[in-house]
Design a protein around this motif. Structure first.
Motif, PDB file in Angstrom:
ATOM      1  N   ALA A 234      15.414   6.571 -14.741  1.00  8.02           N
ATOM      2  CA  ALA A 234      14.706   7.695 -14.426  1.00  8.02           C
ATOM      3  C   ALA A 234      14.521   8.264 -16.054  1.00  8.02           C
ATOM      4  CB  ALA A 234      15.664   8.962 -13.996  1.00  8.02           C
ATOM      5  N   GLU A 235      15.127   8.167 -17.092  1.00  7.72           N
ATOM      6  CA  GLU A 235      14.732   8.589 -18.036  1.00  7.72           C
ATOM      7  C   GLU A 235      13.540   7.634 -18.701  1.00  7.72           C
ATOM      8  OE1 GLU A 235      14.825  10.737 -21.831  1.00  7.72           O
ATOM      9  OE2 GLU A 235      15.727  11.245 -19.859  1.00  7.72           O
ATOM     10  N   ARG A 237      11.187   6.475 -16.874  1.00  8.90           N
ATOM     11  CA  ARG A 237      10.198   6.900 -15.933  1.00  8.90           C
ATOM     12  C   ARG A 237       9.527   7.998 -16.632  1.00  8.90           C
ATOM     13  NH1 ARG A 237      12.265   5.991 -11.612  1.00  8.90           N
ATOM     14  NH2 ARG A 237      13.413   7.994 -11.349  1.00  8.90           N
ATOM     15  N   ARG A 238      10.775   9.066 -16.955  1.00  6.65           N
ATOM     16  CA  ARG A 238      10.175  10.308 -17.496  1.00  6.65           C
ATOM     17  C   ARG A 238       9.361   9.962 -18.817  1.00  6.65           C
ATOM     18  NH1 ARG A 238      11.221  13.703 -21.627  1.00  6.65           N
ATOM     19  NH2 ARG A 238      12.847  12.140 -22.246  1.00  6.65           N
ATOM     20  N   ILE A 239       9.808   9.356 -19.822  1.00  8.48           N
ATOM     21  CA  ILE A 239       9.429   8.670 -21.047  1.00  8.48           C
ATOM     22  C   ILE A 239       7.871   8.398 -20.849  1.00  8.48           C
ATOM     23  CG2 ILE A 239       9.170   7.412 -23.014  1.00  8.48           C
ATOM     24  CD1 ILE A 239      12.418   7.585 -23.128  1.00  8.48           C
ATOM     25  N   ARG A 241       6.005   8.546 -18.184  1.00  4.14           N
ATOM     26  CA  ARG A 241       5.113   9.647 -17.438  1.00  4.14           C
ATOM     27  C   ARG A 241       4.562  10.727 -18.650  1.00  4.14           C
ATOM     28  NH1 ARG A 241       8.404  11.253 -14.306  1.00  4.14           N
ATOM     29  NH2 ARG A 241       9.088  13.282 -15.638  1.00  4.14           N
ATOM     30  N   ASP A 242       5.393  10.960 -19.527  1.00  6.31           N
ATOM     31  CA  ASP A 242       4.843  11.864 -20.562  1.00  6.31           C
ATOM     32  C   ASP A 242       4.037  11.431 -21.327  1.00  6.31           C
ATOM     33  OD1 ASP A 242       6.646  13.639 -19.438  1.00  6.31           O
ATOM     34  OD2 ASP A 242       8.393  13.637 -20.833  1.00  6.31           O
ATOM     35  N   HIS A 296       8.698   0.927 -18.368  1.00  3.34           N
ATOM     36  CA  HIS A 296       8.913   1.215 -16.946  1.00  3.34           C
ATOM     37  C   HIS A 296       7.843   0.755 -16.027  1.00  3.34           C
ATOM     38  CE1 HIS A 296      10.610   3.365 -13.646  1.00  3.34           C
ATOM     39  NE2 HIS A 296       9.589   3.508 -13.069  1.00  3.34           N
TER      40      HIS A 296
END
Length: 427
Positions: A234-235, A237-239, A241-242, A296
């Protein structure tokens, strides 16, 4: 989870199988030892009975003249002791002198007959004691006992009133001795079997409790690992995406703006600088796209693999590496197989771009039959796989991962001749 639990519980089954095998072996061994001890004890009882009959009955009642065969002495002795010597346990009684003559027997037809004594019988006559053996009913002196089944003869020494040593011999039914042996063995066998079964049950129960705890601990550990992996995913994926929605978009916008400015009329030097900046930004964008794929990977399916491989190798042009990617015939291939192909391709291309100093890199994925084949080849400096040994952790891990999926990973390389990584896995 079921496979994990089965793996943990298997020691219980293994212990039970081993315990039962040991139990059978111990029962066979202890039964043999107990049978031998019981037989010796049964023969000892027969010997004790013989001693009592010889000392307390026969020797005390021996009259003078019996050894020389005087009729009156024989009749008196026979009248006094016959019913006391021949009992339910004793089938036959014989009294011998040293020359092998039967001076008395409950079988009158044996009176006065001569037979040779063996070494054991002579030894008892000379030194006393008691001895026992299975009767040889084929011997002439045993011809009247042949119809009654097998016998065991026990003999000991007594003395006549004249001081002459005599051999007192009593015959016991072998079946009765075996019954006595069985009576002696039965309690010991019950105790042995009961004790072994109790130990096996207690040990199995303890092992079962311990494996239950181990199973719970393993399940909890697996849950924590899955949770940690999910959190990490999840982390990442967040990085990713950002970066994609922020920095990459900003760089793309800036690149387009600079490109537009560079096309306007003006100072050639400024236009050249703007074109260089645009090229640098586009190179940075390619590197970022490759980095995002590594941070990711996309949710891969068979149709997405080729685009993902292009994104993975987007930064190769900046290194001066020509990349050729070919993906064909993957329709219907399961996602876990595609994920394995992606993982191997990612590691192999990363190694090629970082270490091979190659000019060309080829990545092909085909399905010639029932197998998906990935080939990653470069024309770089190569290496010696044997000399790499345990240092190639990534490749060793991929080989193990391939085996877990029923596939095979081969690495072919030599110094100066490039490297080829080939994965074959069932589709």
């Amino acid at each position: 989870m079921t496979r994990l639990a089965g793996t943990v519980r298997s020691p219980v089954a293994q212990f039970l199988a081993a315990g039962l095998l040991v139990l059978v072996v111990l029962l066979v061994v202890t039964n043999a030892l107990a049978g031998r001890a019981a037989r010796e004890e049964a023969l000892s009882d027969a010997g004790a009975t013989t001693e009592v009959l010889a000392r307390s009955v026969a020797e005390r009642s021996l009259p003078r003249g019996l050894v020389t065969g005087e009729p009156g002495a024989v009749d008196r002795f026979d009248h006094q002791v016959r019913t006391r010597l021949v009992t339910d346990q004793v089938r036959r009684v014989k009294i011998w002198n040293r020359e092998g003559r039967i001076v008395w027997s409950d079988e009158a037809r044996l009176f006065g007959e001569d037979f040779a004594l063996d070494e054991e019988e002579l030894d008892v006559l000379d030194h006393g004691g008691t001895d026992a053996e299975v009767s040889d009913l084929a011997e002439p002196e045993n011809r009247y006992e042949r119809d009654g089944g097998s016998l065991v003869e026990v003999y000991t020494r007594i003395e006549s009133p004249e001081g002459e040593p005599l051999l007192f011999e009593a015959y016991f039914d072998a079946d009765e001795i075996q019954e006595r042996q069985a009576e002696l063995v039965a309690p010991f066998r019950t105790i042995t079997v009961g004790s072994l079964l109790l130990v096996l049950v207690l040990a199995t129960s303890l092992l079962w409790v311990l494996t239950r705890r181990l199973t719970r601990a393993a399940v909890e550990r697996e849950r924590l690992l899955v949770a940690a992996a999910d959190a990490s995913d999840a982390e990442r994926r967040r990085i990713a995406r950002d970066l994609h929605d922020g920095v990459v978009q900003d760089l793309a916008g800036t690149s387009f703006a600079l490109s537009a400015l560079a096309r306007r009329p003006g100072d050639p030097a400024e236009r050249e600088q703007l074109l260089d900046a645009t090229t640098s930004l586009r190179s940075s964008m390619r590197s970022l796209r490759s980095l995002l794929v590594e941070i990711h990977p996309p949710g891969l399916g068979a149709d997405d693999l080729e685009a993902a491989l292009h994104d993975l190798t987007a930064g190769a042009a900046d290194l001066g590496v020509e990349v050729a990617i070919s993906v064909a015939g993957l329709g219907g291939v399961p996602d876990d197989t595609v994920a394995l192909v992606w993982r191997v391709a990612q590691e192999a291309t990363r190694n090629a771009l970082r270490h091979a100093r190659a000019r060309r890199l080829e990545v092909t994925v085909v399905r010639p039959g029932a197998e998906v084949v990935l080939t990653v080849s470069d024309d770089g400096v190569g290496f010696d796989p044997a000399a790499a040994g345990d240092g190639s952790f990534g490749l060793r891990g991929l080989a193990s991962l391939a085996r877990d999926h029923g596939g095979r990973l081969d690495v072919v390389s030599s110094v100066g001749s490039g490297t080829t990584v080939r994965l074959g896995v069932g589709a």
